[in-house]
Each structure stands twice: as structure tokens, then as C-alpha cells.
Design a protein around this motif. Sequence first.
Motif, PDB file in Angstrom:
ATOM      1  N   ARG A 130      -4.257   7.079   4.942  1.00 44.29           N
ATOM      2  CA  ARG A 130      -3.595   8.130   4.145  1.00 44.29           C
ATOM      3  C   ARG A 130      -4.010   8.027   2.680  1.00 44.29           C
ATOM      4  O   ARG A 130      -4.195   9.037   2.002  1.00 44.29           O
ATOM      5  CB  ARG A 130      -2.071   8.039   4.320  1.00 44.29           C
ATOM      6  CG  ARG A 130      -1.622   8.600   5.674  1.00 44.29           C
ATOM      7  CD  ARG A 130      -0.122   8.481   5.889  1.00 44.29           C
ATOM      8  NE  ARG A 130       0.263   7.138   6.290  1.00 44.29           N
ATOM      9  CZ  ARG A 130       1.290   6.466   5.795  1.00 44.29           C
ATOM     10  NH1 ARG A 130       2.054   6.998   4.841  1.00 44.29           N
ATOM     11  NH2 ARG A 130       1.582   5.265   6.234  1.00 44.29           N
ATOM     12  N   ILE A 131      -4.174   6.795   2.187  1.00 45.20           N
ATOM     13  CA  ILE A 131      -4.638   6.600   0.802  1.00 45.20           C
ATOM     14  C   ILE A 131      -6.058   7.156   0.639  1.00 45.20           C
ATOM     15  O   ILE A 131      -6.357   7.879  -0.313  1.00 45.20           O
ATOM     16  CB  ILE A 131      -4.578   5.100   0.422  1.00 45.20           C
ATOM     17  CG1 ILE A 131      -3.116   4.679   0.175  1.00 45.20           C
ATOM     18  CG2 ILE A 131      -5.435   4.798  -0.809  1.00 45.20           C
ATOM     19  CD1 ILE A 131      -2.908   3.193  -0.017  1.00 45.20           C
TER      20      ILE A 131
ATOM     21  N   VAL B 106      -1.465   3.521   6.609  1.00 43.57           N
ATOM     22  CA  VAL B 106      -1.252   3.772   5.179  1.00 43.57           C
ATOM     23  C   VAL B 106      -2.588   3.774   4.428  1.00 43.57           C
ATOM     24  O   VAL B 106      -2.803   4.578   3.516  1.00 43.57           O
ATOM     25  CB  VAL B 106      -0.247   2.749   4.580  1.00 43.57           C
ATOM     26  CG1 VAL B 106      -0.763   1.323   4.657  1.00 43.57           C
ATOM     27  CG2 VAL B 106       0.063   3.098   3.119  1.00 43.57           C
TER      28      VAL B 106
ATOM     29  N   VAL C  21      -4.584   7.627  -5.782  1.00 38.19           N
ATOM     30  CA  VAL C  21      -4.256   8.892  -5.093  1.00 38.19           C
ATOM     31  C   VAL C  21      -3.722   9.963  -6.051  1.00 38.19           C
ATOM     32  O   VAL C  21      -3.290  11.017  -5.603  1.00 38.19           O
ATOM     33  CB  VAL C  21      -3.217   8.652  -3.962  1.00 38.19           C
ATOM     34  CG1 VAL C  21      -3.778   7.731  -2.893  1.00 38.19           C
ATOM     35  CG2 VAL C  21      -1.911   8.081  -4.514  1.00 38.19           C
TER      36      VAL C  21
ATOM     37  N   LYS D 116       0.825  -1.207   0.000  1.00 40.27           N
ATOM     38  CA  LYS D 116       0.000   0.000   0.000  1.00 40.27           C
ATOM     39  C   LYS D 116       0.867   1.269   0.000  1.00 40.27           C
ATOM     40  O   LYS D 116       0.498   2.274  -0.595  1.00 40.27           O
ATOM     41  CB  LYS D 116      -0.952   0.019   1.199  1.00 40.27           C
ATOM     42  CG  LYS D 116      -1.923  -1.122   1.282  1.00 40.27           C
ATOM     43  CD  LYS D 116      -2.773  -1.313   0.049  1.00 40.27           C
ATOM     44  CE  LYS D 116      -4.029  -0.506   0.041  1.00 40.27           C
ATOM     45  NZ  LYS D 116      -4.892  -0.824  -1.123  1.00 40.27           N
ATOM     46  N   GLU D 117       2.015   1.223   0.675  1.00 41.38           N
ATOM     47  CA  GLU D 117       2.930   2.380   0.640  1.00 41.38           C
ATOM     48  C   GLU D 117       3.380   2.642  -0.804  1.00 41.38           C
ATOM     49  O   GLU D 117       3.497   3.786  -1.236  1.00 41.38           O
ATOM     50  CB  GLU D 117       4.147   2.154   1.547  1.00 41.38           C
ATOM     51  CG  GLU D 117       3.859   2.194   3.046  1.00 41.38           C
ATOM     52  CD  GLU D 117       3.624   3.590   3.611  1.00 41.38           C
ATOM     53  OE1 GLU D 117       3.710   4.583   2.856  1.00 41.38           O
ATOM     54  OE2 GLU D 117       3.328   3.684   4.823  1.00 41.38           O
TER      55      GLU D 117
ATOM     56  N   LYS E 258      -6.146  11.014   0.650  1.00 37.61           N
ATOM     57  CA  LYS E 258      -5.587  11.582  -0.580  1.00 37.61           C
ATOM     58  C   LYS E 258      -6.532  11.298  -1.761  1.00 37.61           C
ATOM     59  O   LYS E 258      -6.782  12.170  -2.602  1.00 37.61           O
ATOM     60  CB  LYS E 258      -4.203  10.964  -0.824  1.00 37.61           C
ATOM     61  CG  LYS E 258      -3.457  11.503  -2.032  1.00 37.61           C
ATOM     62  CD  LYS E 258      -2.776  12.838  -1.717  1.00 37.61           C
ATOM     63  CE  LYS E 258      -2.012  13.391  -2.898  1.00 37.61           C
ATOM     64  NZ  LYS E 258      -2.873  14.011  -3.926  1.00 37.61           N
TER      65      LYS E 258
ATOM     66  N   LEU F 231       0.745   4.346  -2.653  1.00 39.98           N
ATOM     67  CA  LEU F 231       0.666   5.751  -2.246  1.00 39.98           C
ATOM     68  C   LEU F 231       1.769   6.597  -2.876  1.00 39.98           C
ATOM     69  O   LEU F 231       1.535   7.731  -3.294  1.00 39.98           O
ATOM     70  CB  LEU F 231       0.747   5.820  -0.707  1.00 39.98           C
ATOM     71  CG  LEU F 231       0.485   7.145  -0.011  1.00 39.98           C
ATOM     72  CD1 LEU F 231      -0.894   7.707  -0.347  1.00 39.98           C
ATOM     73  CD2 LEU F 231       0.607   6.974   1.499  1.00 39.98           C
ATOM     74  N   HIS F 232       2.981   6.033  -2.961  1.00 43.19           N
ATOM     75  CA  HIS F 232       4.133   6.867  -3.323  1.00 43.19           C
ATOM     76  C   HIS F 232       4.777   6.560  -4.679  1.00 43.19           C
ATOM     77  O   HIS F 232       5.470   7.404  -5.227  1.00 43.19           O
ATOM     78  CB  HIS F 232       5.223   6.729  -2.249  1.00 43.19           C
ATOM     79  CG  HIS F 232       4.776   7.179  -0.895  1.00 43.19           C
ATOM     80  ND1 HIS F 232       4.468   8.489  -0.611  1.00 43.19           N
ATOM     81  CD2 HIS F 232       4.576   6.487   0.251  1.00 43.19           C
ATOM     82  CE1 HIS F 232       4.091   8.574   0.655  1.00 43.19           C
ATOM     83  NE2 HIS F 232       4.145   7.378   1.199  1.00 43.19           N
TER      84      HIS F 232
END
Length: 504
Positions: free
Chosen positions: A230-231, A227, A150, A116-117, A234, A120-121
Motif C-alpha cells: 500500500r505504501i 502495508v 506517501v 509501516k502503518e 501510494k 502510511l497514516h
Amino acid sequence: MGHEMVASNGTGNGGGRRTAKPHAVVIAYPYQGHVIPAAHLALRLAARGFAVTFVNTESVHEQTARALGVDRHRYDIFAGARASSDHKEPLDVRYELVSDGFPLGFDRSLNHDQFKEGELHVLAAHVEDLLRRLVVDPASTCLVADTFFVWPATLAKKFGVPYVSFWTEPALIFNLYYHMDLLAEHGHFNSSKGPPRKDTITYVPGVPAIEPHELMSYLQDTDATTVVHRIIFKAFDEARRADYVLCNTVEELEPSTVAALRAEKPFYAVGPIGFPRGGAGGGGVATSMWAESDCSQWLDAQPPGSVLYISFGSYAHVTRQELHDTAAGVLASGARFLWAMRPDIVSSDDPNPLPEGFAAASAGRGLVVPWCCQVEVLAHAALAGFLTHCGWNSVLESVWAGVPMLCFPLLTDQFTNRRLVVREWRVGVPIGDRGKVFPDEVSARIQGVISGQEGKELRQALRKVTAKLKAAAAPGGSSQRSFDDFVDELTHRCGGGGGRTLMT
């Protein structure tokens, strides 16, 4: 790691695309429950004259090819749909792959947070590289991307194309995420004022009243720094900037919520998308990420209306204890059952999680398979009930087939879907809750639904809800009209002309 091209039917031919027709780049979220409706949406757009580029991740593509036992380098999930299309011209659907940033051998199920990180990135950079090649003519192109990504509004702006946010869950859930700030302000979620309030929530536009335990699991959590949170934060920042929202629901099933969302932005209820029902490019899309067992012979041998179908879906996990308690209840009920148990249901480290002796104890009345074609199973005359995790595709498929549900939600939207099934439509019953499932309750509920008064009442309510769902999807129905309006608007916006201008 660049994307890998699949050499089939013009795949990878972004550079040579004609710009005479509008071009939709459809990007599916990398989970089976999201890929299925996205692939069917791609076919429906192609059937309406769009050139479509469908983007899958390498990892999902690899798993699907493996499930079918085909060479991933030559495989294209739309090959069957193109071949079976009854359109004069073949459907213009190209197929592209993008890396999710991890090697194919990386276990995304075991290493959930790390994966998942990356989502996100890292994923946005790979998608941007791909779009640089695909967006040849921004004036005729639109980006259709799953709401949970995101980056869509940001990338759409960068390439000068409209962003269509594709929401694969009910309007109710989109609405609750869209108003997370209201929930926080009133202290029901992510509150700085202490533990979340437990009283009824009555202030969300389009939602008459909802209990905190009916919110999605992520809005029930006290820690909103994970995480996944945060997803979600965003993704909904991006969704607020979407030009259009397409939702896999039916207006008649969620009237007040759909009306409230339409007041916010162009919002189209176009469901059900994701399982064949004739019409625009109905079947022929190979999207299963597990090899499917053929259960038809076994089902044919069972009496009509006698079988409980059990499946916890393609993504969520259960604990070994929950599985054992459910299994004990199924055995005690005496019911015939078909259980689709994917190999990593507890963990990819635990391939055989059923209790010892379960197979022997259920011999003759039960069948356990790793995976099956759920739409076909639910449509079978032998079916009497569906013990489900309440994923949205499963809910729609069960209602379509007229099969009552026993609802055991595990995470995310499933708690809120259960509210729709049990409280609003009255076509299912609750059966335990996360970490709290009891064999005697499971057994009693199964008996009640399959052969008791409860089952009769559920089937009676189902007839009305099924009729609404089918009417919406039929020619002239609300979902069909909504999709027509959307196509007109998008065709006009993407330089195709000929469409009515619906919004200024």
C-alpha cells in the motif's frame, strides 16, 4: 508528539530565514540506507548556494546519537561538515527533527508492520506541522523528499512549492515501480487472472528483458495488500506528480532506462551520492545508526587481496538458518574474513545468532564486529571480495572501490540490484537465494572469487565499470553535468534567478 528541536547552528530557526537564496527542505526516509544519500545531497545543495533544512525523524536521530555516544539534545549530524567545509561561507544547513508518530522506546524492527502503518497514516500530519513553520516564502522553497514517502506531492501542492522526488535506488527499479500497471495488465504482478506469469518480461520501456525472479521482492509477492504494498502504490501515485526526479545512479551504467525515464518527466541521474569523494561538502556527516568498530589495525595485518568482507546491510534480516549456512560456508572456504554483524541481524530478540563454536573455529583468520565504516573497509588493500545483500549503497561503494561481489539478496530492491551486478555488469556472482543458501556453494563461490579464475574475470570487468562510475562523478562527468542542470533549473524555479531555464 511534536518535533523536538536541536539547538545548534541555527537549528529550529525556520521563522527567521532569509529568503535571498533558494531554500530546499530535504526530508530523509527513516532508514540508514536512505539517510546517508539524503544527507550528502543536502550538503551538495548547500555547497551550491541553497539554504537547506534537513529533516530527520526523532527516532533515527536518537539512534545515531546513541551510536556516537553523544547527547541527543545537543547533537547535529552536520556539525562536522560545517566545521570542515572549505567554502568561504559556512554551509547553510539547518537540522530539524520530526516525530514518526511512535515513542522513542518503540521497537520499530520488531514491530515492523505497525511502524509501516504509522508511516502510511500518521507521519504526514507531523511533517505538515513542521512545513507550516519552515515554508516561510513558498516562492523560494522546494520540497526534496524520498520517493517512498506517501505524501510529498500532496503536501507540496498544499504549500505551493515544487516537489523533487529523491530516488536512492537504481533507475531500473524506479522504472519498474513506475510501470506496475503494465506488469499487472500483462499478468506478471497483482493479476486478477490468477497466479503471476513466469515468462520473460519484455514490454517495460527502457528495460530490454527481465525475468520475474529479478523483480523487486514486492513485485514477486502474490499478496499485494500488505502495508508495504500500500505504501509503494501510494508513493508512486505521488511520484507521478513530482516536478523533478533526482536519482542516485549513473547514466552510463543504465543508459536505456535513464533515457526512457527522461521521456516521462525531468529525470536527473546524479549518482553516486552518499559516500565521500571530495568536492561539494564531501565528508563529515555522522549518519551511522550503529557504533562503528575500527578495523584498520586488523586489516593492515592481512595480506593484500586476501579478505572477504561480509555485511547484510542496515535493515534487512536473515533467518538463523541462513546465517548458520552462510557461516558454515565461510568457515569451509578457509578465507580470511571481516564480518559486520549488526545486533538485530536475525532479530532484536536474538543478540548472538552465530553458530556455537564459530568464533573458536575462525580464530586467527576472522574478525566479527557489530558495525564498521564500510567505505573505509572496501577501500583497504586487504580486500578481495564482498559478500553482500546487494543494497544499492553497498553496490555503488563496492564498484567504486573495485571489489567484486558475492550477491545474496534478502528483500525489496536487492534482487534487481543483483541482476545489474551479475547479469549486466558482470562484476559479481550469485550466492544462494532467500531461504536457499548452501554451505558448499558459499565455500566454492568464496574460493572462486578470492583466489580463482572467476575472481580475475570479475576484477577485469570491474575496472571498466569503476572507471564509468568515477568518470560520471568527476568534474565534467555526466552526473556532475546532470546535477548542474538540476541546480540551475531549481535555482530559477525557486526565485533565485541566475539559473538557465532548461525546461518549459
